[in-house]
Design an enzyme around this catalytic site. Structure first.
Site, mmCIF file in Angstrom:
data_model
loop_
_atom_site.group_PDB
_atom_site.id
_atom_site.type_symbol
_atom_site.label_atom_id
_atom_site.label_comp_id
_atom_site.label_asym_id
_atom_site.label_seq_id
_atom_site.Cartn_x
_atom_site.Cartn_y
_atom_site.Cartn_z
ATOM 1 N N LYS A 88 -0.335 -0.630 -4.265
ATOM 2 C CA LYS A 88 -1.797 -0.456 -4.260
ATOM 3 C C LYS A 88 -2.118 0.973 -3.820
ATOM 4 O O LYS A 88 -1.488 1.492 -2.903
ATOM 5 C CB LYS A 88 -2.474 -1.468 -3.329
ATOM 6 C CG LYS A 88 -3.985 -1.273 -3.202
ATOM 7 C CD LYS A 88 -4.681 -2.493 -2.621
ATOM 8 C CE LYS A 88 -4.661 -2.606 -1.120
ATOM 9 N NZ LYS A 88 -5.299 -1.484 -0.385
ATOM 10 N N ASP A 146 0.839 -1.213 0.000
ATOM 11 C CA ASP A 146 0.000 0.000 0.000
ATOM 12 C C ASP A 146 0.863 1.248 0.000
ATOM 13 O O ASP A 146 1.799 1.368 0.807
ATOM 14 C CB ASP A 146 -0.854 0.044 1.281
ATOM 15 C CG ASP A 146 -2.228 -0.561 1.088
ATOM 16 O OD1 ASP A 146 -2.718 -0.598 -0.056
ATOM 17 O OD2 ASP A 146 -2.810 -0.997 2.097
ATOM 18 N N GLU A 197 -5.551 3.763 -3.160
ATOM 19 C CA GLU A 197 -6.994 3.883 -2.956
ATOM 20 C C GLU A 197 -7.572 5.014 -3.801
ATOM 21 O O GLU A 197 -7.049 6.132 -3.770
ATOM 22 C CB GLU A 197 -7.301 4.157 -1.474
ATOM 23 C CG GLU A 197 -6.942 2.993 -0.564
ATOM 24 C CD GLU A 197 -7.300 3.253 0.899
ATOM 25 O OE1 GLU A 197 -7.945 4.276 1.199
ATOM 26 O OE2 GLU A 197 -6.923 2.415 1.735
ATOM 27 N N GLU A 219 -13.793 -3.166 -1.526
ATOM 28 C CA GLU A 219 -14.003 -3.356 -0.085
ATOM 29 C C GLU A 219 -15.409 -2.933 0.325
ATOM 30 O O GLU A 219 -15.862 -1.824 0.031
ATOM 31 C CB GLU A 219 -12.949 -2.547 0.692
ATOM 32 C CG GLU A 219 -13.082 -2.714 2.203
ATOM 33 C CD GLU A 219 -11.880 -2.253 3.002
ATOM 34 O OE1 GLU A 219 -10.836 -1.905 2.404
ATOM 35 O OE2 GLU A 219 -11.979 -2.254 4.244
HETATM 36 O O1 KIV Z 1 -4.585 -2.300 4.313
HETATM 37 C C1 KIV Z 1 -5.233 -3.345 4.127
HETATM 38 O O2 KIV Z 1 -5.148 -4.319 4.884
HETATM 39 C C2 KIV Z 1 -6.136 -3.393 2.989
HETATM 40 C C3 KIV Z 1 -7.060 -4.555 2.873
HETATM 41 C C4 KIV Z 1 -8.184 -4.411 3.822
HETATM 42 C C5 KIV Z 1 -7.533 -4.782 1.495
HETATM 43 O O3 KIV Z 1 -6.133 -2.514 2.178
#
Ligand code: KIV
Length: 271
Positions: free
Chosen positions: A120, A90, A122, A189
């Site tokens: 990743k 992330d 958002e 989500e």
């Molecule tokens: O940070 C995380 O754990 C997530 C998941 C909930 C998909 O983004």
């Protein structure tokens, strides 16, 4: 034989093949070497170094406080354990929104300093420029739509998203856009299962659900939640496969008792 049984290393291409053949993708979170090793050797397809580390590892109420340096520390620990799974990291809050040059430099730091396979982000149309710039550097990007925890202060609640037609339409458009510009996958989500089913049927890249029902290409859960290490979070979508909180607590209580009554270490446990 199925794709997931034959591959030695999961790549974005492997995930695409799995979607084409209707083979479901299993994804979990990991934040450290020891846990990542267990999950990888058990055969997980994707390990997400999620910014949920902010909650699970650091005890913050939201995912907002975690920094890029902290994410890099977690991700490099996970990558050191990796043999088979694809590691996705992330981009934390504040490292990509509104500034695509900063987004690219954050993504490059993650790829260079951790050895992960993808990042990743958002959001949909509002982060298009950042996603495109990262993709243009050859870095695979996974999208994340629906409940986006980094925007908690905008929404004010973690309730199910896209139940209204207008929000559902925007989500559908965002999914199409992320596919068009080159994302290799999208996490959905906490949205209605019927909407997730539609998205999964319409876009050609793998859709991974969390609280998005069964009609998607794969599922993701936070490992500490599904193992029952965390106990204070019980949404409807969460299946607990274990109660590690109680198991660890029982083991630790036995240890304390053994130490106190001079039962540990015994004759065989000393030099
Ligand atoms: O940070 C995380 O754990 C997530 C998941 C909930 C998909 O983004």
């Amino acid at each position: 034989m199925s794709v997931h049984e034959t591959v030695k290393k999961v790549t974005t291409h492997v995930l695409f093949e799995m979607k084409v053949r209707g083979e479901k993708i299993a994804m979990l979170t990991a934040y450290d070497y020891s846990m990542a090793k267990i999950l990888d050797r058990a055969g997980i397809d994707i390990l997400l170094v999620g910014d949920s580390a902010s909650n699970v590892m650091a005890g913050h109420h939201t995912t907002l406080p975690i920094t890029l340096n902290e994410m890099i520390w977690h991700a490099s620990s996970v990558v050191r354990a990796m043999q088979r799974a694809l590691v996705v990291v992330d981009l934390p809050f504040g490292t990509y929104q509104g500034n695509s040059i900063e987004a690219l430099s954050s993504a490059i730091r993650i790829m260079k300093e951790t050895g992960a396979g993808a990042v990743k982000l958002e959001g949909g149309a509002e982060i298009r420029e950042s996603v495109e710039r990262i993709l243009s550097a050859g870095i695979p990007v996974m999208g994340h739509l629906g409940l986006t925890p980094q925007s908690i202060n905008k929404f004010g609640t973690y309730v199910v998203r896209a139940t209204e037609e207008s929000e559902a339409n925007k989500l559908m458009e965002d999914a199409r856009l992320l596919e068009k510009i080159g994302c290799f996958s999208i996490v959905l989500e906490k949205i209605p299962a019927s909407l997730a089913k539609k998205v999964s049927a319409e876009v050609h890249i793998p859709i991974i659900g969390i609280g998005a029902g069964p009609h998607v290409d794969g599922q993701v859960l936070v490992t500490h939640d599904m193992l029952g290490i965390t106990q204070d979070f019980s949404p409807r979508f969460l299946r607990r496969y274990h109660n590690l909180y109680d198991e660890i607590s029982t083991a630790v209580k036995s240890y304390i008792s053994d130490v106190r009554r001079l039962d540990f270490p015994n004759e065989k446990e000393q030099y």
